[in-house]
Motif scaffolding. Structure first.
Motif, short mmCIF file in Angstrom:
data_model
loop_
_atom_site.label_atom_id
_atom_site.label_comp_id
_atom_site.label_asym_id
_atom_site.label_seq_id
_atom_site.Cartn_x
_atom_site.Cartn_y
_atom_site.Cartn_z
N SER A 67 0.88 -1.28 0.01
CA SER A 67 -0.01 0.08 0.00
C SER A 67 0.94 1.20 0.15
O SER A 67 1.81 1.28 0.67
N ARG A 68 0.48 2.18 -0.64
CA ARG A 68 0.88 3.61 -0.79
C ARG A 68 0.12 4.60 0.04
O ARG A 68 0.24 5.95 -0.14
N GLU A 69 -0.90 4.24 0.82
CA GLU A 69 -1.87 5.06 1.52
C GLU A 69 -1.28 5.15 3.05
O GLU A 69 -1.05 4.22 3.82
N VAL A 70 -1.47 6.63 3.53
CA VAL A 70 -1.11 6.96 5.03
C VAL A 70 -2.06 6.12 5.85
O VAL A 70 -1.64 5.77 6.83
N GLN A 71 -3.50 6.01 5.71
CA GLN A 71 -4.26 5.42 6.34
C GLN A 71 -3.78 3.84 6.56
O GLN A 71 -4.10 3.38 7.69
N TYR A 72 -3.57 3.15 5.75
CA TYR A 72 -2.91 1.93 5.96
C TYR A 72 -1.90 1.55 6.85
O TYR A 72 -1.98 0.79 7.95
N TYR A 73 -0.69 2.69 6.84
CA TYR A 73 0.21 2.48 7.87
C TYR A 73 -0.30 3.05 9.41
O TYR A 73 0.07 2.65 10.30
N ALA A 74 -1.17 4.03 9.48
CA ALA A 74 -1.74 4.37 10.51
C ALA A 74 -2.69 3.07 11.12
O ALA A 74 -2.63 3.02 12.51
N ASN A 75 -3.38 2.64 10.51
CA ASN A 75 -4.04 1.40 10.98
C ASN A 75 -3.07 0.16 11.78
O ASN A 75 -3.50 -0.26 12.38
N LYS A 76 -2.04 -0.04 10.90
CA LYS A 76 -1.15 -0.79 11.32
C LYS A 76 -0.47 -0.52 12.83
O LYS A 76 -0.08 -1.16 13.63
N LEU A 77 -0.42 0.80 12.94
CA LEU A 77 0.27 1.37 14.22
C LEU A 77 -0.86 1.74 15.22
O LEU A 77 -0.49 2.16 16.25
N ASP A 78 -2.02 1.71 14.96
CA ASP A 78 -3.34 1.77 15.66
C ASP A 78 -3.33 3.22 16.22
O ASP A 78 -3.41 3.62 17.27
N ILE A 79 -3.10 4.32 15.22
CA ILE A 79 -3.09 5.40 15.42
C ILE A 79 -3.95 6.10 14.13
O ILE A 79 -4.21 5.44 13.19
N THR A 80 -4.26 7.29 14.31
CA THR A 80 -5.10 8.06 13.13
C THR A 80 -4.00 8.53 12.27
O THR A 80 -2.80 8.72 12.35
N SER A 81 -4.51 8.73 10.77
CA SER A 81 -3.56 9.03 9.82
C SER A 81 -2.92 10.61 10.14
O SER A 81 -1.86 10.98 9.81
N LYS A 82 -3.99 11.26 10.81
CA LYS A 82 -3.65 12.65 10.89
C LYS A 82 -2.44 12.74 11.99
O LYS A 82 -1.56 13.44 12.04
N TYR A 83 -2.42 11.76 13.00
CA TYR A 83 -1.51 11.79 14.16
C TYR A 83 -0.12 11.29 13.54
O TYR A 83 0.89 11.66 13.72
N LEU A 84 -0.19 10.29 12.56
CA LEU A 84 0.83 9.72 12.06
C LEU A 84 1.55 10.81 11.23
O LEU A 84 2.70 11.03 11.26
N THR A 85 0.73 11.80 10.66
CA THR A 85 1.40 12.77 9.67
C THR A 85 2.17 13.84 10.50
O THR A 85 3.33 14.30 10.36
N ILE A 86 1.74 14.14 11.55
CA ILE A 86 2.10 14.95 12.82
C ILE A 86 3.63 14.29 13.35
O ILE A 86 4.44 15.25 13.25
N ILE A 87 3.39 13.32 13.78
CA ILE A 87 4.74 12.67 14.39
C ILE A 87 5.76 12.56 13.27
O ILE A 87 6.98 12.87 13.73
#
Length: 275
Positions: free
Chosen positions: A188-208
């Motif tokens: 996957s090239r979707e931010v949401q995919y990786y956020a789901n794997k990390l159990d966080i929101t895509s917005k929070y993943l982008t922030i950190i």
């Protein structure tokens, strides 16, 4: 390169080909030792941070993930990629426990005598390995590597490894994200995919990712895709269609447009530039 592939000296000017300095995870295919001879810096191995200073030695095993490596000014070091499977074959007491100790505590501070002993063995290994026409070249290399492994095992049997410093939660999440990119970028090239794997929101993943690295998650995803594409284009004979499919693009045309947008070259132009 050793003729029997037991050990390989890596000059410091080739680090860029071994570890990506932009914090992209590097999964080691071979083990080895790394010794800081001068200066200081740090390395993150399997999500643990280790400070490097003069006479710090790191022992790494295949499968370890180097997630960041920083060198300060005047940093000098010595690196030797070795077949660390030898460590498990040594006929010495507690060999298995020493192997586990090395794996779980990869960095250790050497005293001058220990450093001198290690460097003497390594220098001898280089001299012996250069005699590739010797009828017992492989056997000599094997025994020289075993001598080095005994030296390493002896150091760990008597000394306390360098203390590791756990990363902050944000840093840990970023490193886990980078590790996922190393394994799942073809999925996957979707931010949401990786956020789901990390159990966080895509917005929070982008922030950190922005706070820790200065780049957002989507930029890291794009960079990982392009790095993988460049590697396949320059080191394999796969067709553009096969590379497009391997990187999970819907078709070669979409892949070509994506590659062109981020590199200003078509896949074919990039491949020709590397031939």
């Amino acid at each position: 390169m050793s003729a029997n592939n037991l050990f390989t000296y890596i000059p410091s000017n080739e680090y860029d080909e071994v570890i990506d300095f932009d914090n992209m995870p590097h999964v080691l295919r071979r083990g080895g030792i790394f010794i800081c001879l001068e200066g200081n810096g740090y390395v993150i191995i399997n999500e643990n941070k280790y400070n490097l200073c003069k006479n710090t030695m790191c022992v790494a095993f295949p499968g370890a993930i180097i997630q960041a490596f920083h060198r300060g000014e005047n940093f000098q070091s010595y690196t030797l990629a070795i077949d660390t499977a030898f460590l498990r074959e040594l006929n010495i007491p507690s060999a298995e426990s020493i192997h586990v100790l090395m794996r779980d505590n990869p960095c250790i501070s050497l005293n001058q005598e220990q450093l001198d002993n290690i460097m003497q063995v390594c220098e001898m290994m280089h001299r012996k390995d250069s005699r590739d026409q010797h009828p017992y070249h492989q056997q000599i290399n094997s025994h020289m590597l075993m001598l080095l492994c005994y030296e390493l095992a002896g150091i760990y049997a008597h000394d306390i490894p360098t203390k590791r410093e756990p990363c902050s939660r944000q840093d840990m999440l970023f490193r886990r994200f980078m590790s996922l990119l190393a394994t799942d970028i073809t999925i996957s090239r979707e931010v949401q995919y990786y956020a789901n794997k990390l159990d966080i929101t895509s917005k929070y993943l982008t922030i950190i990712t922005r706070q820790v690295s200065g780049r957002n998650a989507n930029e890291w995803i794009t960079r990982s895709v392009i790095l993988n594409a460049k590697a396949l284009l320059s080191t394999t004979q796969l067709s553009i269609q096969e590379i497009s499919a391997r990187l999970n693009f819907p078709n070669p045309s979409f892949f070509g447009q994506y590659f062109l947008r981020h590199t200003q070259m078509t896949p074919k132009e990039f491949r020709r530039s590397k031939m």
